[in-house]
Design a protein around this motif. Structure first.
Motif, PDB file in Angstrom:
ATOM      1  N   PHE A 250       0.825  -1.213   0.000  1.00 50.06           N
ATOM      2  CA  PHE A 250       0.000   0.000   0.000  1.00 50.06           C
ATOM      3  C   PHE A 250       0.862   1.268   0.000  1.00 50.06           C
ATOM      4  O   PHE A 250       0.568   2.229   0.706  1.00 50.06           O
ATOM      5  N   PHE A 251       1.928   1.215  -0.793  1.00 50.34           N
ATOM      6  CA  PHE A 251       2.832   2.344  -1.009  1.00 50.34           C
ATOM      7  C   PHE A 251       3.740   2.651   0.188  1.00 50.34           C
ATOM      8  O   PHE A 251       4.750   3.331   0.019  1.00 50.34           O
ATOM      9  N   ALA A 252       3.393   2.164   1.369  1.00 48.65           N
ATOM     10  CA  ALA A 252       4.206   2.470   2.544  1.00 48.65           C
ATOM     11  C   ALA A 252       5.607   1.897   2.403  1.00 48.65           C
ATOM     12  O   ALA A 252       6.579   2.464   2.908  1.00 48.65           O
ATOM     13  N   GLY A 253       5.740   0.761   1.710  1.00 52.50           N
ATOM     14  CA  GLY A 253       7.041   0.146   1.519  1.00 52.50           C
ATOM     15  C   GLY A 253       8.002   1.010   0.730  1.00 52.50           C
ATOM     16  O   GLY A 253       9.225   0.824   0.814  1.00 52.50           O
ATOM     17  N   LEU A 254       7.466   1.982  -0.018  1.00 51.94           N
ATOM     18  CA  LEU A 254       8.333   2.861  -0.803  1.00 51.94           C
ATOM     19  C   LEU A 254       9.223   3.720   0.086  1.00 51.94           C
ATOM     20  O   LEU A 254      10.287   4.162  -0.339  1.00 51.94           O
ATOM     21  N   ALA A 255       8.786   3.962   1.329  1.00 52.95           N
ATOM     22  CA  ALA A 255       9.585   4.768   2.243  1.00 52.95           C
ATOM     23  C   ALA A 255      10.896   4.078   2.592  1.00 52.95           C
ATOM     24  O   ALA A 255      11.840   4.723   3.039  1.00 52.95           O
ATOM     25  N   ILE A 256      10.962   2.770   2.400  1.00 57.28           N
ATOM     26  CA  ILE A 256      12.202   2.015   2.598  1.00 57.28           C
ATOM     27  C   ILE A 256      12.858   1.695   1.259  1.00 57.28           C
ATOM     28  O   ILE A 256      14.064   1.852   1.080  1.00 57.28           O
ATOM     29  N   VAL A 257      12.033   1.262   0.299  1.00 56.62           N
ATOM     30  CA  VAL A 257      12.562   0.818  -0.995  1.00 56.62           C
ATOM     31  C   VAL A 257      13.278   1.941  -1.733  1.00 56.62           C
ATOM     32  O   VAL A 257      14.395   1.752  -2.247  1.00 56.62           O
ATOM     33  N   ILE A 258      12.667   3.119  -1.796  1.00 55.84           N
ATOM     34  CA  ILE A 258      13.258   4.233  -2.551  1.00 55.84           C
ATOM     35  C   ILE A 258      14.626   4.635  -2.018  1.00 55.84           C
ATOM     36  O   ILE A 258      15.590   4.743  -2.790  1.00 55.84           O
ATOM     37  N   PRO A 259      14.778   4.876  -0.707  1.00 56.81           N
ATOM     38  CA  PRO A 259      16.124   5.236  -0.235  1.00 56.81           C
ATOM     39  C   PRO A 259      17.148   4.130  -0.415  1.00 56.81           C
ATOM     40  O   PRO A 259      18.306   4.409  -0.740  1.00 56.81           O
ATOM     41  N   VAL A 260      16.751   2.880  -0.231  1.00 59.00           N
ATOM     42  CA  VAL A 260      17.700   1.771  -0.424  1.00 59.00           C
ATOM     43  C   VAL A 260      18.177   1.735  -1.873  1.00 59.00           C
ATOM     44  O   VAL A 260      19.374   1.581  -2.149  1.00 59.00           O
ATOM     45  N   LEU A 261      17.261   1.886  -2.810  1.00 58.10           N
ATOM     46  CA  LEU A 261      17.648   1.889  -4.225  1.00 58.10           C
ATOM     47  C   LEU A 261      18.525   3.095  -4.556  1.00 58.10           C
ATOM     48  O   LEU A 261      19.475   2.989  -5.338  1.00 58.10           O
ATOM     49  N   GLY A 262      18.218   4.253  -3.952  1.00 59.34           N
ATOM     50  CA  GLY A 262      19.029   5.436  -4.197  1.00 59.34           C
ATOM     51  C   GLY A 262      20.454   5.252  -3.715  1.00 59.34           C
ATOM     52  O   GLY A 262      21.412   5.535  -4.445  1.00 59.34           O
ATOM     53  N   HIS A 263      20.619   4.761  -2.503  1.00 54.37           N
ATOM     54  CA  HIS A 263      21.959   4.528  -1.965  1.00 54.37           C
ATOM     55  C   HIS A 263      22.702   3.461  -2.771  1.00 54.37           C
ATOM     56  O   HIS A 263      23.901   3.581  -3.029  1.00 54.37           O
ATOM     57  N   THR A 264      21.978   2.425  -3.159  1.00 51.46           N
ATOM     58  CA  THR A 264      22.607   1.349  -3.932  1.00 51.46           C
ATOM     59  C   THR A 264      23.111   1.865  -5.267  1.00 51.46           C
ATOM     60  O   THR A 264      24.174   1.454  -5.746  1.00 51.46           O
ATOM     61  N   THR A 265      22.362   2.777  -5.885  1.00 51.70           N
ATOM     62  CA  THR A 265      22.782   3.349  -7.163  1.00 51.70           C
ATOM     63  C   THR A 265      24.128   4.045  -7.036  1.00 51.70           C
ATOM     64  O   THR A 265      24.988   3.935  -7.918  1.00 51.70           O
ATOM     65  N   TRP A 266      24.333   4.749  -5.925  1.00 50.66           N
ATOM     66  CA  TRP A 266      25.618   5.412  -5.715  1.00 50.66           C
ATOM     67  C   TRP A 266      26.755   4.385  -5.656  1.00 50.66           C
ATOM     68  O   TRP A 266      27.801   4.554  -6.287  1.00 50.66           O
ATOM     69  N   HIS A 267      26.553   3.310  -4.916  1.00 44.89           N
ATOM     70  CA  HIS A 267      27.610   2.305  -4.766  1.00 44.89           C
ATOM     71  C   HIS A 267      27.821   1.516  -6.063  1.00 44.89           C
ATOM     72  O   HIS A 267      28.946   1.099  -6.359  1.00 44.89           O
ATOM     73  N   LEU A 268      26.740   1.341  -6.835  1.00 48.14           N
ATOM     74  CA  LEU A 268      26.890   0.697  -8.141  1.00 48.14           C
ATOM     75  C   LEU A 268      27.745   1.577  -9.052  1.00 48.14           C
ATOM     76  O   LEU A 268      28.597   1.073  -9.795  1.00 48.14           O
ATOM     77  N   TYR A 269      27.511   2.882  -8.992  1.00 46.80           N
ATOM     78  CA  TYR A 269      28.329   3.824  -9.755  1.00 46.80           C
ATOM     79  C   TYR A 269      29.796   3.691  -9.368  1.00 46.80           C
ATOM     80  O   TYR A 269      30.680   3.667 -10.242  1.00 46.80           O
ATOM     81  N   ARG A 270      30.088   3.601  -8.082  1.00 48.25           N
ATOM     82  CA  ARG A 270      31.466   3.485  -7.623  1.00 48.25           C
ATOM     83  C   ARG A 270      32.136   2.211  -8.132  1.00 48.25           C
ATOM     84  O   ARG A 270      33.340   2.187  -8.404  1.00 48.25           O
ATOM     85  N   LYS A 271      31.361   1.152  -8.279  1.00 48.30           N
ATOM     86  CA  LYS A 271      31.937  -0.114  -8.742  1.00 48.30           C
ATOM     87  C   LYS A 271      32.126  -0.125 -10.249  1.00 48.30           C
ATOM     88  O   LYS A 271      33.050  -0.767 -10.781  1.00 48.30           O
ATOM     89  N   VAL A 272      31.271   0.596 -10.975  1.00 53.25           N
ATOM     90  CA  VAL A 272      31.311   0.562 -12.440  1.00 53.25           C
ATOM     91  C   VAL A 272      32.325   1.555 -13.009  1.00 53.25           C
ATOM     92  O   VAL A 272      33.033   1.245 -13.976  1.00 53.25           O
ATOM     93  N   VAL A 273      32.393   2.749 -12.422  1.00 54.09           N
ATOM     94  CA  VAL A 273      33.231   3.817 -12.979  1.00 54.09           C
ATOM     95  C   VAL A 273      34.530   3.934 -12.192  1.00 54.09           C
ATOM     96  O   VAL A 273      34.529   4.005 -10.960  1.00 54.09           O
ATOM     97  N   GLU A 274      35.641   3.956 -12.906  1.00 52.31           N
ATOM     98  CA  GLU A 274      36.939   4.118 -12.250  1.00 52.31           C
ATOM     99  C   GLU A 274      37.056   5.508 -11.621  1.00 52.31           C
ATOM    100  O   GLU A 274      36.542   6.478 -12.183  1.00 52.31           O
ATOM    101  N   PRO A 275      37.742   5.621 -10.491  1.00 51.05           N
ATOM    102  CA  PRO A 275      37.893   6.936  -9.846  1.00 51.05           C
ATOM    103  C   PRO A 275      38.617   7.917 -10.756  1.00 51.05           C
ATOM    104  O   PRO A 275      39.426   7.518 -11.612  1.00 51.05           O
ATOM    105  N   ALA A 276      38.333   9.191 -10.558  1.00 45.87           N
ATOM    106  CA  ALA A 276      39.004  10.227 -11.349  1.00 45.87           C
ATOM    107  C   ALA A 276      40.476  10.301 -10.949  1.00 45.87           C
ATOM    108  O   ALA A 276      40.846  10.030  -9.805  1.00 45.87           O
ATOM    109  N   ALA A 277      41.312  10.647 -11.892  1.00 48.23           N
ATOM    110  CA  ALA A 277      42.735  10.805 -11.587  1.00 48.23           C
ATOM    111  C   ALA A 277      42.931  11.941 -10.610  1.00 48.23           C
ATOM    112  O   ALA A 277      42.220  12.949 -10.645  1.00 48.23           O
ATOM    113  N   ALA A 278      43.875  11.779  -9.709  1.00 46.18           N
ATOM    114  CA  ALA A 278      44.116  12.806  -8.686  1.00 46.18           C
ATOM    115  C   ALA A 278      44.558  14.098  -9.359  1.00 46.18           C
ATOM    116  O   ALA A 278      45.329  14.086 -10.308  1.00 46.18           O
TER     117      ALA A 278
END
Length: 267
Positions: free
Chosen positions: A239-267
């Motif tokens: 009943f949409f209440a689960g989105l209050a957990i699902v949305i932030p978890v997916l948002g945070h996961t996207t950041w960490h997926l980005y870190r794993k996929v893209v190499e860090p910028a050169a210093a």
């Protein structure tokens, strides 16, 4: 020159980010890290994302009260299309936690000061256009199968969808078309927003790097897309209440997926 900066980023001659090859284990690891970010201070994140279940309930009420039930599913599934843009604040919280900085909820709003904000807004507008295109397409598909008829009630609507041949055709065609829209968003924005938040690369590099990430890791990105779809479905089922957990978890996961996929910028 301002417009060129939006497209090419702060350093026009900078090379596009390098993309790594990852495995399914990396996707799962990113999900674990996203959960860890959420549980670090869950009350803050639930507060930030309370708008999502509230918006979901408003959508359900509006489509029912305004006799627009055929648009209920397209509007709900639109969360997946607009989600990458809506989760900007969550990427910032994960970035700050990664750097050992203060992760108080008000820092989620600090993304508005990012030098890449014009580029972020351009891609955000692109997602809104895709979302609107999806709504128009879904509406035309419904009208093509059911004509301009409007359901008399919620019960009659679901009965028509799940017990008639044209209802099953609507489900089949609608999901096929929706998959195409979702695939376009996945390919063009899977890591675009975290990349822009982390580096002022510009619209062109952000979209190109996202497409390259999907091309380099097709199975892993399909797995990620399935995870997003399943978790969003679970959020709606509660009943949409689960989105209050699902949305932030997916948002945070996207950041960490980005870190794993893209190499860090050169210093």
């Amino acid at each position: 020159m301002t417009h060129f900066h939006v497209i090419a980023g702060g350093k026009a001659n900078a090379a596009y980010p390098n993309v790594r090859r990852i495995g399914a284990a990396d996707v799962v690891a990113a999900l674990r890290q996203g959960l860890a970010d959420f549980w670090d201070k869950p009350s803050h994140y639930v507060f930030l994302c309370l708008v999502y279940p509230v918006a979901g309930l408003v959508i359900a009420r509006w489509t029912s009260g305004a006799n627009m039930l055929p648009l209920l599913f397209p509007l709900m599934s639109g969360f997946a299309l607009l989600g990458p843009f809506a989760a900007l604040g969550l990427y910032e919280i994960s970035r700050r936690r990664e750097l050992g900085l203060d992760t108080s909820w008000q820092h989620a709003l600090s993304v508005r000061h990012s030098p890449a904000m014009p580029a972020i807004l351009v891609i955000g507008v692109m997602l809104v256009a895709i979302f609107v295109g999806w709504l128009f397409t879904a509406q035309e598909l419904y009208v093509g199968l059911f004509r301009p008829e409007r359901p008399e009630s919620l019960w009659s609507f679901f009965n028509e969808i799940f017990t008639t041949e044209r209802g099953w055709r609507l489900i089949l065609y609608g999901n096929a078309v929706g998959f195409v829209f979702a695939l376009v968003v996945l390919c063009t924005t899977v890591i675009a927003f975290p990349l822009l938040l982390d580096r002022d690369t510009g619209v062109a590099a952000a979209i190109y790097t996202s497409i390259k990430a999907v091309a380099t890791n097709p199975i892993e990105m399909v797995l990620w897309g399935l995870i997003v779809a399943v978790l969003l479905a679970a959020g709606f089922a509660l009943f949409f209440a689960g989105l209050a957990i699902v949305i932030p978890v997916l948002g945070h996961t996207t950041w960490h997926l980005y870190r794993k996929v893209v190499e860090p910028a050169a210093a």
